[in-house]
Design a protein around this motif. Structure first.
Motif, mmCIF file in Angstrom:
data_model
loop_
_atom_site.group_PDB
_atom_site.id
_atom_site.type_symbol
_atom_site.label_atom_id
_atom_site.label_comp_id
_atom_site.label_asym_id
_atom_site.label_seq_id
_atom_site.Cartn_x
_atom_site.Cartn_y
_atom_site.Cartn_z
ATOM 1 N N LEU A 1 21.381 -95.681 19.753
ATOM 2 C CA LEU A 1 21.721 -96.013 21.137
ATOM 3 C C LEU A 1 20.486 -96.512 21.886
ATOM 4 O O LEU A 1 20.561 -97.487 22.648
ATOM 5 C CB LEU A 1 22.328 -94.803 21.846
ATOM 6 N N CYS B 1 20.057 -100.201 23.646
ATOM 7 C CA CYS B 1 19.745 -100.363 25.067
ATOM 8 C C CYS B 1 18.451 -101.140 25.272
ATOM 9 O O CYS B 1 18.358 -101.994 26.173
ATOM 10 C CB CYS B 1 19.660 -98.997 25.741
ATOM 11 N N ASN C 1 27.255 -97.653 18.659
ATOM 12 C CA ASN C 1 26.910 -97.540 20.083
ATOM 13 C C ASN C 1 28.051 -98.033 20.961
ATOM 14 O O ASN C 1 28.215 -99.241 21.153
ATOM 15 C CB ASN C 1 25.645 -98.355 20.366
ATOM 16 N N GLU D 1 28.705 -96.364 26.604
ATOM 17 C CA GLU D 1 27.428 -95.657 26.578
ATOM 18 C C GLU D 1 26.267 -96.622 26.805
ATOM 19 O O GLU D 1 25.289 -96.291 27.474
ATOM 20 C CB GLU D 1 27.256 -94.916 25.260
ATOM 21 N N ARG E 1 26.381 -97.394 30.591
ATOM 22 C CA ARG E 1 25.869 -96.288 31.400
ATOM 23 C C ARG E 1 24.356 -96.152 31.270
ATOM 24 O O ARG E 1 23.651 -95.885 32.247
ATOM 25 C CB ARG E 1 26.533 -94.979 30.993
ATOM 26 N N SER E 2 23.857 -96.338 30.076
ATOM 27 C CA SER E 2 22.445 -96.092 29.812
ATOM 28 C C SER E 2 21.531 -97.216 30.288
ATOM 29 O O SER E 2 20.322 -97.010 30.430
ATOM 30 C CB SER E 2 22.232 -95.872 28.309
#
Length: 388
Positions: A24, A28, A56, A60, A63-64
């Motif tokens: 993740l 990102c 991933n 998520e 949000r991240s």
């Protein structure tokens, strides 16, 4: 196509064998790097596309990274065959007004975590069609991708008189490009054809140096509406063609039941669509990024794409056509053999650099680049070009 959608940004993590971070986090980081390259903020994004087998979730990642509402999110299947398909999906969403800024991403710890090259022999059985299909293969020793590709390679050698050296020349070219690329795992480490031939067998006729790397890392591509990226620091890269293809009697890595198994008809299908959409032909393509998970499958791709006739790829490569100054500089980043194995997403990024004129191995006069995705599975492709 209105060609409203363009590639506005690219971004990646470092490519390694031990990232030390979660998948993740890799995803990102890559997304944020790509947005920064495009001059956009996370709040500008309203769509995300990734691979079916990416770990991933879109929500998520959103949000991240600070992405807010999403109006479009989807995934493309079939492993490496999905790479260019993610860009196609993003382009279609933008062309039809479903989203304005879509980020395509792929991230994994494929070396330090689950290694695809180990195959499926030890995977638990399940009641799905995929596992049922594998049950006809694994008892006979077809457990890994290399073993599955070896059968195609042997048939190609039988039909056209190709040799292991013909496959090795692909690896030599890739590693020569990688040696000049500071981001490549094999930076500064070219190989000779003799070294290729001396590398150990993996599954005859495949040597170790016929097989792509296993890498950790993440790569993201920003696809955006033209009017959202006007005036930014990079000129937008046009998506001149984007296509997917699955051939008749298609299997996953084991399409052995066709009348001829030395070609890749699904790539031929992709090529016909790309040339029809773009109005271009093989003679108009200035450079290529050819999916090189295994060297033998590069040869029939060149043939399916129309750069040479059936069985002529060995001579085409031996004549230096894949090198700088050749007819078709190919995998100038080092490919998956030399830079990193990111399921082909890093190859799309290299095509963007080629059109921008910023590759570390930049040929002169590049206006159109063809990109292919994973072979021996349902696949996809792109033609990227200069902003008209």
């Amino acid at each position: 196509m209105s060609r409203r959608a363009v590639i506005a940004g690219i971004g990646a993590t470092e490519f390694s064998k031990q990232s030390g971070r979660s998948e993740l986090q890799l995803a990102c980081e890559a997304v944020l790097h790509a947005l920064a390259d495009a001059g956009l903020e996370p709040s500008d994004v309203d769509g995300l596309v990734t691979f079916v087998n990416d770990s991933n979730p879109e929500i998520e990642v959103a949000r991240s990274t600070g992405i807010g509402e999403l109006t479009f999110f989807t995934r493309v299947g079939y492993g490496g065959g999905a790479a260019c398909g993610t860009v196609q999906q993003a382009m279609l969403a933008i062309e039809h007004g479903v989203a304005d800024v879509v980020v395509c991403y792929r991230a994994f710890n494929e070396r330090s975590g689950v290694r695809f090259g180990l195959g499926h022999a030890d995977r638990p059985m399940a009641a799905g069609a995929d596992r049922a299909g594998y049950s006809w293969l694994t008892p006979f020793g077809l457990n890994t991708p290399a073993q599955e590709v070896a059968i195609f390679a042997r048939r190609y050698m039988h039909e056209f008189g190709a040799t292991s050296e013909d496959f090795g020349r692909v690896a030599v070219v890739d590693r020569a490009y990688a040696a000049n690329n500071p981001k490549a795992w094999f930076y500064g480490r070219p190989i000779t054809l003799a070294e290729h031939q001396e590398s150990r067998w993996i599954a005859e006729p495949l040597h170790l140096l016929d097989c792509c790397q296993e890498s950790d890392g993440g790569q993201a591509i920003v696809v955006a509406a033209q009017d959202r990226v006007a005036g930014l620091r990079h000129r937008p890269v046009r998506i001149l063609g984007a296509a997917q293809g699955s051939g008749a009697d298609q299997h996953l890595m084991t399409s052995y039941y066709r009348p001829q198994i030395s070609g890749i008809p699904e790539m031929g299908l992709v090529a016909r669509q790309l040339y029809a959409q773009s109005g271009l032909g093989p003679q108009d393509i200035d450079a290529a990024v050819i999916y090189d998970h295994f060297t033998p499958l590069v040869l029939p791709q060149l043939e399916e794409l129309g750069f040479c006739g059936r069985g002529e790829a060995p001579a085409f490569i031996a004549d230096g056509n894949l090198e700088i100054g050749g007819r078709l500089p190919t995998n100038t980043h080092g490919g998956q053999l030399g830079e990193a194995y990111l399921h082909g997403m890093n190859g799309i990024a290299e095509a963007v650099r080629l059109v921008r004129g910023t590759s570390v191995n930049q040929p002169e006069g590049v206006e159109a680049v063809i990109v292919t995705s994973g072979t021996a599975v349902p696949t996809s492709g792109l033609i990227l070009g200069v902003d008209a």
